[in-house]
Design a protein around this motif. Sequence first.
Motif, PDB file in Angstrom:
ATOM      1  N   ALA A  75       0.906  -1.347   0.109  1.00 35.50           N
ATOM      2  CA  ALA A  75      -0.230  -0.066  -0.091  1.00 35.50           C
ATOM      3  C   ALA A  75       0.935   1.337  -0.100  1.00 35.50           C
ATOM      4  N   SER A  79      -2.719   6.001  -0.336  1.00 33.29           N
ATOM      5  CA  SER A  79      -3.890   4.855  -0.024  1.00 33.29           C
ATOM      6  C   SER A  79      -4.218   5.095   1.741  1.00 33.29           C
ATOM      7  N   TYR A 108      -9.252  -0.207   0.828  1.00 28.16           N
ATOM      8  CA  TYR A 108      -9.501  -0.836  -0.129  1.00 28.16           C
ATOM      9  C   TYR A 108     -10.032  -0.274  -1.252  1.00 28.16           C
ATOM     10  N   GLU A 111      -6.698   1.173  -2.811  1.00 26.11           N
ATOM     11  CA  GLU A 111      -5.819   0.216  -3.802  1.00 26.11           C
ATOM     12  C   GLU A 111      -6.400  -0.559  -4.814  1.00 26.11           C
ATOM     13  N   LEU A 112      -7.761  -0.392  -4.862  1.00 25.19           N
ATOM     14  CA  LEU A 112      -8.659  -1.048  -5.958  1.00 25.19           C
ATOM     15  C   LEU A 112      -8.362  -0.204  -7.375  1.00 25.19           C
ATOM     16  N   GLN A 115      -4.243  -0.284  -8.046  1.00 21.01           N
ATOM     17  CA  GLN A 115      -3.869  -1.458  -8.678  1.00 21.01           C
ATOM     18  C   GLN A 115      -4.729  -2.501  -9.674  1.00 21.01           C
ATOM     19  N   SER A 118      -8.927  -6.859  -7.731  1.00 23.60           N
ATOM     20  CA  SER A 118      -9.518  -6.924  -6.284  1.00 23.60           C
ATOM     21  C   SER A 118      -8.920  -7.657  -5.307  1.00 23.60           C
ATOM     22  N   ALA A 121      -5.906  -5.781  -4.161  1.00 23.82           N
ATOM     23  CA  ALA A 121      -6.622  -4.550  -3.230  1.00 23.82           C
ATOM     24  C   ALA A 121      -6.988  -5.368  -1.855  1.00 23.82           C
ATOM     25  N   SER A 124      -3.712  -5.837   0.251  1.00 19.51           N
ATOM     26  CA  SER A 124      -3.428  -4.568   1.211  1.00 19.51           C
ATOM     27  C   SER A 124      -4.635  -4.402   2.310  1.00 19.51           C
ATOM     28  N   THR A 125      -5.898  -4.545   1.921  1.00 22.54           N
ATOM     29  CA  THR A 125      -6.847  -4.601   3.149  1.00 22.54           C
ATOM     30  C   THR A 125      -6.640  -5.434   4.324  1.00 22.54           C
TER      31      THR A 125
END
Length: 157
Positions: A75, A79, A108, A111-112, A115, A118, A121, A124-125
């Motif tokens: 991330a 973000s 989320y 990052e979605l 990147q 999903s 993302a 990262s979440t």
Amino acid sequence: MTVVVGVVMLLGLLGVAVPLLPGLALIAAAALWWTLADGPSAGHWVVFAVIVVVWGVGFALKYAVPAKRTTASGAVGSSLLLAALLGVVGLFVIPVIGAPVGFVLGIYLAELRRQRSSGAAWRSTKAALTGIALGMLIEFCAGALMIGVWVLGLILV
């Protein structure tokens, strides 16, 4: 008075899980109240100083460790900034649990967008969620240590 200080400190420990209560600050404030109201002596001030040091270290680690963990997952700072902003908004939109919900949703979505995947993302979440949990654990341990120092001070001072 000692019982009231203890109850306020336990409320501060509860503040680790409830974003509306300033957990460690409440514990430190109760320790200061005890220091001033219990006939301050050098011993009282030493106990209070140790509590403040633990508070500072706990406060710093509470933010540094999760941020490092989240950025290590890939991330980026923007973000995390969006996640923090949505966390603040979430605090007002959904009382009590809105800050963590907003933070997770923010990381989320950011990052979605960044990147375009999903899966990435979500990774990262998950790292952010782990970071939040780790931050809460660090804060809880610091709070418990602060209370332990105070109890030791009660016994020794």
